[in-house]
Write a protein that holds these residues in place. Structure first.
Motif, PDB file in Angstrom:
ATOM      1  N   SER A 266     105.376  -8.473 -72.912  1.00 33.65           N
ATOM      2  CA  SER A 266     105.856  -9.823 -73.188  1.00 33.65           C
ATOM      3  C   SER A 266     107.352  -9.943 -72.929  1.00 33.65           C
ATOM      4  CB  SER A 266     105.554 -10.209 -74.636  1.00 33.65           C
ATOM      5  OG  SER A 266     104.171 -10.238 -74.864  1.00 33.65           O
ATOM      6  N   GLN A 267     108.113  -8.937 -73.355  1.00 37.14           N
ATOM      7  CA  GLN A 267     109.557  -8.952 -73.130  1.00 37.14           C
ATOM      8  C   GLN A 267     109.873  -8.933 -71.634  1.00 37.14           C
ATOM      9  OE1 GLN A 267     110.593  -5.540 -75.556  1.00 37.14           O
ATOM     10  NE2 GLN A 267     111.309  -6.850 -77.215  1.00 37.14           N
ATOM     11  N   GLU A 268     109.133  -8.138 -70.872  1.00 33.83           N
ATOM     12  CA  GLU A 268     109.357  -8.068 -69.429  1.00 33.83           C
ATOM     13  C   GLU A 268     109.003  -9.398 -68.769  1.00 33.83           C
ATOM     14  OE1 GLU A 268     110.344  -6.526 -65.665  1.00 33.83           O
ATOM     15  OE2 GLU A 268     110.952  -6.078 -67.708  1.00 33.83           O
ATOM     16  N   ALA A 269     107.899 -10.013 -69.177  1.00 37.08           N
ATOM     17  CA  ALA A 269     107.515 -11.313 -68.623  1.00 37.08           C
ATOM     18  C   ALA A 269     108.590 -12.348 -68.922  1.00 37.08           C
ATOM     19  CB  ALA A 269     106.165 -11.752 -69.187  1.00 37.08           C
ATOM     20  N   TYR A 270     109.098 -12.334 -70.140  1.00 34.97           N
ATOM     21  CA  TYR A 270     110.161 -13.277 -70.506  1.00 34.97           C
ATOM     22  C   TYR A 270     111.408 -13.027 -69.660  1.00 34.97           C
ATOM     23  CZ  TYR A 270     113.631 -15.810 -73.202  1.00 34.97           C
ATOM     24  OH  TYR A 270     114.631 -16.656 -73.562  1.00 34.97           O
ATOM     25  N   ARG A 271     111.766 -11.754 -69.494  1.00 35.26           N
ATOM     26  CA  ARG A 271     112.936 -11.407 -68.700  1.00 35.26           C
ATOM     27  C   ARG A 271     112.800 -11.921 -67.269  1.00 35.26           C
ATOM     28  NH1 ARG A 271     114.757  -8.078 -65.110  1.00 35.26           N
ATOM     29  NH2 ARG A 271     112.881  -6.875 -64.819  1.00 35.26           N
ATOM     30  N   LEU A 272     111.577 -11.910 -66.761  1.00 36.75           N
ATOM     31  CA  LEU A 272     111.324 -12.379 -65.398  1.00 36.75           C
ATOM     32  C   LEU A 272     111.166 -13.897 -65.308  1.00 36.75           C
ATOM     33  CD1 LEU A 272     108.825  -9.592 -64.281  1.00 36.75           C
ATOM     34  CD2 LEU A 272     111.229  -9.843 -63.599  1.00 36.75           C
ATOM     35  N   GLY A 273     111.248 -14.574 -66.466  1.00 34.97           N
ATOM     36  CA  GLY A 273     111.164 -16.033 -66.475  1.00 34.97           C
ATOM     37  C   GLY A 273     109.749 -16.560 -66.563  1.00 34.97           C
ATOM     38  N   ASP A 274     108.806 -15.705 -66.923  1.00 35.15           N
ATOM     39  CA  ASP A 274     107.404 -16.108 -67.014  1.00 35.15           C
ATOM     40  C   ASP A 274     107.096 -16.597 -68.428  1.00 35.15           C
ATOM     41  OD1 ASP A 274     104.729 -16.506 -66.533  1.00 35.15           O
ATOM     42  OD2 ASP A 274     104.197 -14.384 -66.623  1.00 35.15           O
ATOM     43  N   TYR A 275     107.488 -17.820 -68.705  1.00 38.85           N
ATOM     44  CA  TYR A 275     107.246 -18.419 -70.009  1.00 38.85           C
ATOM     45  C   TYR A 275     107.199 -19.935 -69.873  1.00 38.85           C
ATOM     46  CZ  TYR A 275     112.302 -18.947 -69.804  1.00 38.85           C
ATOM     47  OH  TYR A 275     113.577 -19.248 -69.405  1.00 38.85           O
ATOM     48  N   VAL A 276     106.710 -20.575 -70.912  1.00 43.07           N
ATOM     49  CA  VAL A 276     106.612 -22.030 -70.936  1.00 43.07           C
ATOM     50  C   VAL A 276     107.598 -22.541 -71.976  1.00 43.07           C
ATOM     51  CG1 VAL A 276     105.078 -23.966 -71.448  1.00 43.07           C
ATOM     52  CG2 VAL A 276     104.170 -21.935 -70.308  1.00 43.07           C
ATOM     53  N   THR A 277     108.414 -23.501 -71.598  1.00 42.14           N
ATOM     54  CA  THR A 277     109.359 -24.086 -72.561  1.00 42.14           C
ATOM     55  C   THR A 277     108.593 -24.990 -73.521  1.00 42.14           C
ATOM     56  OG1 THR A 277     109.814 -26.038 -71.230  1.00 42.14           O
ATOM     57  CG2 THR A 277     111.207 -24.080 -70.825  1.00 42.14           C
ATOM     58  N   ILE A 278     109.199 -25.320 -74.622  1.00 40.85           N
ATOM     59  CA  ILE A 278     108.562 -26.202 -75.598  1.00 40.85           C
ATOM     60  C   ILE A 278     108.275 -27.569 -74.977  1.00 40.85           C
ATOM     61  CG2 ILE A 278     110.694 -27.035 -76.658  1.00 40.85           C
ATOM     62  CD1 ILE A 278     107.450 -26.236 -78.526  1.00 40.85           C
ATOM     63  N   GLU A 279     109.169 -28.019 -74.117  1.00 48.67           N
ATOM     64  CA  GLU A 279     108.966 -29.298 -73.451  1.00 48.67           C
ATOM     65  C   GLU A 279     107.738 -29.253 -72.539  1.00 48.67           C
ATOM     66  OE1 GLU A 279     111.964 -27.694 -73.418  1.00 48.67           O
ATOM     67  OE2 GLU A 279     113.062 -28.964 -74.808  1.00 48.67           O
ATOM     68  N   GLN A 280     107.590 -28.163 -71.786  1.00 47.20           N
ATOM     69  CA  GLN A 280     106.426 -28.005 -70.914  1.00 47.20           C
ATOM     70  C   GLN A 280     105.146 -27.936 -71.741  1.00 47.20           C
ATOM     71  OE1 GLN A 280     107.845 -24.442 -69.044  1.00 47.20           O
ATOM     72  NE2 GLN A 280     108.316 -25.487 -67.127  1.00 47.20           N
ATOM     73  N   TYR A 281     105.201 -27.219 -72.833  1.00 49.41           N
ATOM     74  CA  TYR A 281     104.030 -27.090 -73.699  1.00 49.41           C
ATOM     75  C   TYR A 281     103.625 -28.448 -74.268  1.00 49.41           C
ATOM     76  CZ  TYR A 281     101.165 -25.933 -77.738  1.00 49.41           C
ATOM     77  OH  TYR A 281     100.161 -25.886 -78.656  1.00 49.41           O
ATOM     78  N   GLU A 282     104.602 -29.189 -74.784  1.00 50.17           N
ATOM     79  CA  GLU A 282     104.299 -30.486 -75.374  1.00 50.17           C
ATOM     80  C   GLU A 282     103.770 -31.464 -74.329  1.00 50.17           C
ATOM     81  OE1 GLU A 282     107.958 -31.418 -77.355  1.00 50.17           O
ATOM     82  OE2 GLU A 282     107.364 -30.329 -79.163  1.00 50.17           O
ATOM     83  N   THR A 283     104.302 -31.412 -73.123  1.00 46.98           N
ATOM     84  CA  THR A 283     103.837 -32.281 -72.041  1.00 46.98           C
ATOM     85  C   THR A 283     102.398 -31.942 -71.662  1.00 46.98           C
ATOM     86  OG1 THR A 283     106.085 -32.489 -71.213  1.00 46.98           O
ATOM     87  CG2 THR A 283     104.308 -33.085 -69.699  1.00 46.98           C
ATOM     88  N   SER A 284     102.061 -30.662 -71.660  1.00 42.27           N
ATOM     89  CA  SER A 284     100.719 -30.239 -71.257  1.00 42.27           C
ATOM     90  C   SER A 284      99.657 -30.655 -72.254  1.00 42.27           C
ATOM     91  CB  SER A 284     100.670 -28.724 -71.057  1.00 42.27           C
ATOM     92  OG  SER A 284     100.765 -28.060 -72.303  1.00 42.27           O
ATOM     93  N   LYS A 285     100.031 -30.955 -73.493  1.00 45.15           N
ATOM     94  CA  LYS A 285      99.083 -31.354 -74.526  1.00 45.15           C
ATOM     95  C   LYS A 285      98.657 -32.813 -74.380  1.00 45.15           C
ATOM     96  CE  LYS A 285     100.808 -30.504 -78.501  1.00 45.15           C
ATOM     97  NZ  LYS A 285     101.282 -30.157 -79.814  1.00 45.15           N
ATOM     98  N   LEU A 286      99.394 -33.587 -73.595  1.00 46.30           N
ATOM     99  CA  LEU A 286      99.102 -35.017 -73.463  1.00 46.30           C
ATOM    100  C   LEU A 286      97.890 -35.283 -72.612  1.00 46.30           C
ATOM    101  CD1 LEU A 286     102.719 -36.355 -73.024  1.00 46.30           C
ATOM    102  CD2 LEU A 286     101.352 -36.341 -75.099  1.00 46.30           C
TER     103      LEU A 286
END
Length: 72
Positions: free
Chosen positions: A52-72
């Motif tokens: 998980s730390q390596e994925a985050y370091r590589l930029g492989d994550y979803v921002t809170i804004e992206q997450y909230e938008t995807s719920k719509l």
């Protein structure tokens, strides 16, 4: 004032020649704390955390804004 704010205030007034030593001390504390936690979790959990730390370091994550938008 929070502890974090107090630390930042102290760092801002710390002599420049001691900042290196202060950083070493903070990293030592962090390493010791991490080692204590690692003793309490399984190998699988440690591997998952590392992945998980390596994925985050590589930029492989979803921002809170992206997450909230995807719920719509």
């Amino acid at each position: 004032m929070t502890i974090k704010e107090q630390l930042i205030a102290e760092i801002n007034h710390f002599p420049e020649e001691l900042l290196d030593e202060a950083l070493d001390f903070l990293l030592f504390i962090k390493t010791r704390y991490t080692a204590e936690i690692t003793d309490e979790i399984t190998i699988e959990e440690q591997q998952s955390i590392a992945a998980s730390q390596e994925a985050y370091r590589l930029g492989d994550y979803v921002t809170i804004e992206q997450y909230e938008t995807s719920k719509l």
